[in-house]
Design a protein around this motif. Structure first.
Motif, mmCIF file in Angstrom:
data_model
loop_
_atom_site.group_PDB
_atom_site.id
_atom_site.type_symbol
_atom_site.label_atom_id
_atom_site.label_comp_id
_atom_site.label_asym_id
_atom_site.label_seq_id
_atom_site.Cartn_x
_atom_site.Cartn_y
_atom_site.Cartn_z
ATOM 1 N N LEU A 13 0.825 -1.207 0.000
ATOM 2 C CA LEU A 13 0.000 0.000 0.000
ATOM 3 C C LEU A 13 0.860 1.258 0.000
ATOM 4 O O LEU A 13 0.587 2.216 -0.734
ATOM 5 N N ARG B 243 2.564 1.689 -3.380
ATOM 6 C CA ARG B 243 1.598 2.041 -4.428
ATOM 7 C C ARG B 243 1.337 3.544 -4.434
ATOM 8 O O ARG B 243 1.444 4.202 -5.462
ATOM 9 N N TRP B 244 1.014 4.106 -3.260
ATOM 10 C CA TRP B 244 0.608 5.513 -3.230
ATOM 11 C C TRP B 244 1.801 6.462 -3.220
ATOM 12 O O TRP B 244 1.718 7.562 -3.775
ATOM 13 N N ARG C 185 -4.192 3.151 -11.998
ATOM 14 C CA ARG C 185 -4.687 2.952 -10.640
ATOM 15 C C ARG C 185 -5.590 4.108 -10.223
ATOM 16 O O ARG C 185 -6.643 3.905 -9.612
ATOM 17 N N LEU C 186 -5.209 5.327 -10.547
ATOM 18 C CA LEU C 186 -6.017 6.500 -10.200
ATOM 19 C C LEU C 186 -7.352 6.474 -10.940
ATOM 20 O O LEU C 186 -8.403 6.801 -10.362
ATOM 21 N N ARG C 187 -7.339 6.080 -12.205
ATOM 22 C CA ARG C 187 -8.575 6.002 -12.962
ATOM 23 C C ARG C 187 -9.522 4.988 -12.345
ATOM 24 O O ARG C 187 -10.728 5.243 -12.207
ATOM 25 N N LEU C 188 -8.964 3.842 -11.931
ATOM 26 C CA LEU C 188 -9.817 2.821 -11.302
ATOM 27 C C LEU C 188 -10.361 3.305 -9.962
ATOM 28 O O LEU C 188 -11.525 3.072 -9.628
ATOM 29 N N SER C 189 -9.508 4.021 -9.210
ATOM 30 C CA SER C 189 -9.925 4.496 -7.874
ATOM 31 C C SER C 189 -11.039 5.514 -7.998
ATOM 32 O O SER C 189 -12.034 5.462 -7.261
ATOM 33 N N PHE C 190 -10.898 6.460 -8.939
ATOM 34 C CA PHE C 190 -11.920 7.488 -9.077
ATOM 35 C C PHE C 190 -13.164 6.944 -9.751
ATOM 36 O O PHE C 190 -14.269 7.398 -9.478
ATOM 37 N N GLY D 161 -14.275 3.983 -9.301
ATOM 38 C CA GLY D 161 -14.995 3.225 -8.289
ATOM 39 C C GLY D 161 -15.762 4.127 -7.368
ATOM 40 O O GLY D 161 -16.700 3.700 -6.702
#
Length: 472
Positions: free
Chosen positions: A7, A10-11, A465-470, A472
């Motif tokens: 984690l 990743r960030w 990853r950012l596209r998937l997070s936003f 979601g």
């Protein structure tokens, strides 16, 4: 534990992947285009020969007129007339050699005349020169070395190269020049690499804290990535394999190949901002500085009346060394004459004079010896080809420039370790590579390109990853 590492990496990776890419790309540019500066050859070429006939006051009178009671050096130059530049450990002031009046520059027209004369002596076109700014800082004058000269007059020559020169308001000297090409490349190089916007870099303490913190967080991200990269390696048929696919696999493979370089480069880059946090700063102790900067009897300075100045001298400097006053005349970039207290002349200080200083500076010092060109801890004289002497005083080494008596380096064990941990790892200036500059160029560009490719894979993964997070 592994979940926390995943984690965090990743960030932190998402936050710093662009910064990593910027550092690697700008590092390539910086290797070939350094930050703008006025080289010693350019500075001397811009100076007019001094004229002894214009002198009306002595060196001692100039020191008195300056009000600098701890003066250790006095230079005679011609800017808008003959000027003595008197300097001590923390002060600098220019006085007229014709009468001792203040020689600071307050009017733009005077700065313009000085800049134009400097440019013409260097063969630069100054027909369309104009003063374009009078300020403490801009993008190219933020280094602390200009603090004594602020505010600076910036004069655009209007030539084909887009040359701009900076005139000190304190001494009337040209202290910096830039060209359009240098400025452009450095916007893509040093300014990005050092995170050097004027608004931040003009506040040194704030810039130091910001860049040190960012570099440390980037180092943590790299270390976490290295741990994950090694842990996630799989063996298939006695061959190393990655469990990932696509961009993740490319990131993993390039990361494994580049791990050692990325870690050492980011670590050494962080150390470039150390500034005494972990390693010594290489500065003289107060007691040592008290010896080196001890003001002499300026009335004993070698006089132009007793020892005539060379008609070719572009700059004359009187400096204190081991309790005596020496005079040196800069004739050309690689030529000077030093007048000793006894009236004799040489090209620089000898081992005996430097040894005399070392007996004052420290105890148990070895006899000074000349540093070899391929020394592991190199030091360069201000005069090309002049000797630099090293005296070992127990665990502390002092490197002294025979050309002008300055202490170039104070190397204790911590500082010697810093030379390898920062300079060698970050710029690859290992002696064996310095001896083969073209190979070093290829190696630096290749490794930085590898690091850039690695960073780009991180950018792609982070963006997804950012596209998937936003989403979601």
């Amino acid at each position: 534990m592994m979940g926390a590492i995943v984690l965090s990496h990743r960030w932190l990776g998402i936050a710093f992947c662009l910064l990593f890419a910027m550092w690697f790309a700008s590092g390539i540019v910086m290797h070939f285009v350094p930050f703008p500066s006025l080289t010693e050859a350019e500075r001397l070429a811009g100076l007019a020969p001094v004229d002894r006939g214009e002198l009306r006051i002595t060196v001692a009178d100039a020191v008195t007129a300056s009000g600098i009671v701890d003066a250790t050096r006095v230079r005679l130059i011609r800017s808008d007339g003959p000027v003595y530049v008197v300097s001590g450990p923390s002060h600098l002031r220019a006085v007229r050699a014709t009468g001792g009046l203040d020689a600071s520059v307050r009017l733009p027209d005077v700065a313009l005349v000085i800049a134009g004369a400097h440019a013409r002596r260097r063969g630069l076109d100054a027909a369309h020169a104009a003063v374009v700014a009078h300020a403490d800082h801009d993008q190219w004058s933020v280094p602390n070395g200009f603090d004594r000269h602020r505010p600076l007059f910036r004069v655009a020559l209007g030539d084909a190269a887009g040359t701009e020169v900076y005139v000190s308001s304190r001494t009337g000297e040209v202290v910096l020049d830039t060209t359009r090409s240098e400025r452009g490349w450095n916007l893509a190089g040093s300014v990005l690499h050092w995170i050097y916007p004027t608004v931040l870099r003009s506040n040194w303490a704030l810039w130091d804290r910001v860049v040190w913190t960012l570099s440390l967080l980037a180092l943590i991200a790299a270390v976490l990535g290295a741990v994950l990269g090694i842990v996630r390696v799989k063996m298939q048929r006695r061959q190393i394999a990655t469990p990932y696919r696509g961009w993740h696999a490319l990131h993993h493979v390039i990361g494994l190949v580049a791990t050692v370089f990325v870690l050492t480069w980011i670590f050494s880059g962080w150390l470039s901002m150390d500034h005494g946090r972990l390693f010594s700063r290489g500065q003289l102790t107060p007691a040592e500085a008290g010896v080196i900067d001890a003001p002499p009897d300026w009335t004993a300075a070698p006089s132009p009346d007793r020892n005539p100045l060379s008609p070719s001298a572009r700059e004359v400097e009187w400096f204190a060394f081991a309790g005596n006053v020496y005079r040196r005349e800069r004739i050309d970039i690689d030529k000077q004459v030093v007048v000793r207290p006894d009236g004799g002349e040489s090209e620089g200080l000898g081992a005996q004079a430097i040894g005399s200083m070392m007996t004052r500076l420290a105890t148990g010092c070895d006899a000074p010896s000349i540093i070899a060109d391929n020394d592991d801890y190199p030091a360069q004289s201000i005069v090309p080809g002049a000797s630099v002497y090293r005296s070992r005083c127990g665990d502390v080494w002092f490197d002294i420039d025979a050309a002008d008596g300055r202490v170039l380096q104070r190397l204790d064990a911590s500082r010697r370790a810093y030379r390898w941990a920062y300079s060698a790892l970050h710029t690859l200036d290992f002696p064996i590579l310095i001896a083969h500059p073209r190979f070093r160029d290829v190696l630096i560009v290749g490794l930085c390109a590898l690091g850039l490719a690695f960073s780009i894979t991180g950018i792609v993964i982070g963006w997804r990853r950012l596209r998937l997070s936003f989403a979601g």
